[in-house]
Design an enzyme around this catalytic site. Structure first.
Site, PDB file in Angstrom:
ATOM      1  N   ARG A  61       0.830  -1.204   0.000  1.00 38.46           N
ATOM      2  CA  ARG A  61       0.000   0.000   0.000  1.00 38.46           C
ATOM      3  C   ARG A  61       0.868   1.260   0.000  1.00 38.46           C
ATOM      4  O   ARG A  61       0.512   2.278  -0.569  1.00 38.46           O
ATOM      5  CB  ARG A  61      -0.926  -0.015   1.221  1.00 38.46           C
ATOM      6  CG  ARG A  61      -1.950  -1.151   1.187  1.00 38.46           C
ATOM      7  CD  ARG A  61      -2.790  -1.178   2.455  1.00 38.46           C
ATOM      8  NE  ARG A  61      -3.730  -2.284   2.434  1.00 38.46           N
ATOM      9  CZ  ARG A  61      -3.523  -3.450   3.012  1.00 38.46           C
ATOM     10  NH1 ARG A  61      -2.390  -3.693   3.639  1.00 38.46           N
ATOM     11  NH2 ARG A  61      -4.439  -4.398   2.969  1.00 38.46           N
ATOM     12  N   ASP A 118      -9.118  -4.771   8.521  1.00 40.75           N
ATOM     13  CA  ASP A 118      -8.240  -5.794   9.100  1.00 40.75           C
ATOM     14  C   ASP A 118      -8.869  -6.415  10.346  1.00 40.75           C
ATOM     15  O   ASP A 118      -8.751  -7.617  10.574  1.00 40.75           O
ATOM     16  CB  ASP A 118      -6.884  -5.177   9.458  1.00 40.75           C
ATOM     17  CG  ASP A 118      -6.250  -4.486   8.268  1.00 40.75           C
ATOM     18  OD1 ASP A 118      -5.773  -5.182   7.359  1.00 40.75           O
ATOM     19  OD2 ASP A 118      -6.263  -3.244   8.230  1.00 40.75           O
ATOM     20  N   ARG A 129     -11.406  -8.875   9.258  1.00 45.80           N
ATOM     21  CA  ARG A 129     -10.729 -10.097   8.787  1.00 45.80           C
ATOM     22  C   ARG A 129     -10.184 -10.912   9.964  1.00 45.80           C
ATOM     23  O   ARG A 129     -10.254 -12.147   9.966  1.00 45.80           O
ATOM     24  CB  ARG A 129      -9.583  -9.727   7.840  1.00 45.80           C
ATOM     25  CG  ARG A 129     -10.055  -9.204   6.494  1.00 45.80           C
ATOM     26  CD  ARG A 129      -8.916  -8.599   5.694  1.00 45.80           C
ATOM     27  NE  ARG A 129      -9.357  -8.188   4.365  1.00 45.80           N
ATOM     28  CZ  ARG A 129      -8.799  -7.219   3.649  1.00 45.80           C
ATOM     29  NH1 ARG A 129      -7.761  -6.550   4.133  1.00 45.80           N
ATOM     30  NH2 ARG A 129      -9.251  -6.923   2.451  1.00 45.80           N
ATOM     31  N   HIS A 154      -2.773   0.325   8.510  1.00 46.94           N
ATOM     32  CA  HIS A 154      -3.508  -0.563   7.614  1.00 46.94           C
ATOM     33  C   HIS A 154      -2.482  -1.043   6.586  1.00 46.94           C
ATOM     34  O   HIS A 154      -2.355  -0.506   5.492  1.00 46.94           O
ATOM     35  CB  HIS A 154      -4.656   0.185   6.935  1.00 46.94           C
ATOM     36  CG  HIS A 154      -5.375  -0.626   5.892  1.00 46.94           C
ATOM     37  ND1 HIS A 154      -5.879  -1.873   6.145  1.00 46.94           N
ATOM     38  CD2 HIS A 154      -5.650  -0.370   4.590  1.00 46.94           C
ATOM     39  CE1 HIS A 154      -6.451  -2.352   5.049  1.00 46.94           C
ATOM     40  NE2 HIS A 154      -6.317  -1.456   4.089  1.00 46.94           N
TER      41      HIS A 154
END
Length: 315
Positions: free
Chosen positions: A90, A150, A153, A177
């Site tokens: 990212r 996250d 998840r 993140h």
């Protein structure tokens, strides 16, 4: 705040933007959804398609002709930017998307000075910090989707491992993140019991190796999805709606989102901690009770994000 008066503008009619618009439409949280994109024709096509779904959802969907159409928005969600490609982190996206934010955010802030900014573009922590600086908004009104995805998840993986519904797993991912995220094992619980106590009560062994694998799968989930389908959109759209909901309903829900602050002496930097969300924005009311290793993890995560911010500004 009454839901009939809720206008949400989504900047960026790409995959995440339009999936978010669709999820928002079905949620019934907004009375008006505005799509703003540099590709006007694409945005119009998406809006027409969404309007056919709006027949069942009772909300108005339209395309913005300019940033002036952001005026009166309760929330402006920014999803515009270059997407992560297979093999990219990212943080690799930072230069391109930081430059884009220099154009987008001041325009949004000028036309919707009372809105709440919700940033979803990656790297989300770096860009949440950029949005805070470029908008001049109070810190609570600039929110990044952060580790809300996250955390979802993480709960999913823990629920699968222990054979319980993820809604009954209380566990959070904090920090970046991204690759330096921190699973907060010291506070993770099921049925009010810490995981080791839950295992003891259930008569099973606490499996350290399995927990390490749960954290690895959580951290690597986006990479796995991008490798296979080239993008992530459904999960993040659902998470964005879950952030919009407590703001619109003023419900004081606690969600793990990114916000600018000083973390373990490092900052100002944006990273994720559990925040109370309501119509005024995101509030970090109570510091999270972390163990020493987790605090050190937060410090390292904050420093890695800060290094990228400094680099992006210089570039």
């Amino acid at each position: 705040m009454h839901e009939q008066s809720v206008k949400v503008t989504i900047v960026g009619a790409g995959s995440v933007g339009v999936t978010t618009a669709y999820a928002l439409l079905l949620s019934g949280l907004a009375s008006e959804i505005v799509l703003l994109d540099i590709d006007q024709a694409r945005a119009e096509g998406e809006a027409i398609d969404l309007s056919h779904a709006a027949h069942y959802a009772h909300a108005k969907v339209r395309v913005a002709s300019s940033y002036a159409d952001c005026a009166g928005s309760t929330i402006v969600i920014i999803t515009a930017g270059v997407n992560q490609k297979p093999g990219q982190t990212r943080l690799d996206l930072v230069k391109t998307n930081y430059a884009l934010f220099r154009t987008v955010v001041p325009e949004v802030a000028r036309n919707a000075p009372d809105t709440i900014l919700l940033v979803a573009t990656n790297p989300v922590d770096v860009l949440t910090h950029a949005a805070f600086e470029l908008s001049g908004f109070p810190v609570q009104r600039v929110i990044g989707s952060g580790t809300a995805m996250d955390t979802t998840r993480f709960r999913h993986e823990l629920g699968k491992h222990y054979g319980v519904n993820p809604r009954n797993v209380h566990a959070v991912i904090i920090g970046e993140h991204g690759d330096s995220q921190i699973p907060v094992w010291s506070l993770a619980s099921i049925a009010g019991m810490r995981l080791r106590d839950y295992c003891s009560q259930k008569g099973i062994a606490y499996d350290d190796a399995a927990m390490t694998e749960v954290a690895r799968r959580t951290r690597g989930a986006a990479y796995e999805i991008i490798q296979r389908k080239g993008k992530t959109n459904y999960g993040v759209a659902s998470v964005l709606v879950s952030i919009v909901e407590p703001i619109v309903k003023n419900s004081d829900a606690i969600v793990t989102v990114s916000r600018v602050g000083i973390y373990e002496g490092v900052g100002p930097v944006a990273l994720s901690m559990p925040c109370k969300l309501n119509y005024r924005g995101a509030h970090q009311d109570v510091p999270l009770l972390l163990d020493a290793a987790e605090r050190e993890g937060v410090k390292k995560s904050a420093q890695s994000i800060l290094d990228v911010i400094v680099s992006a500004k210089g570039g």
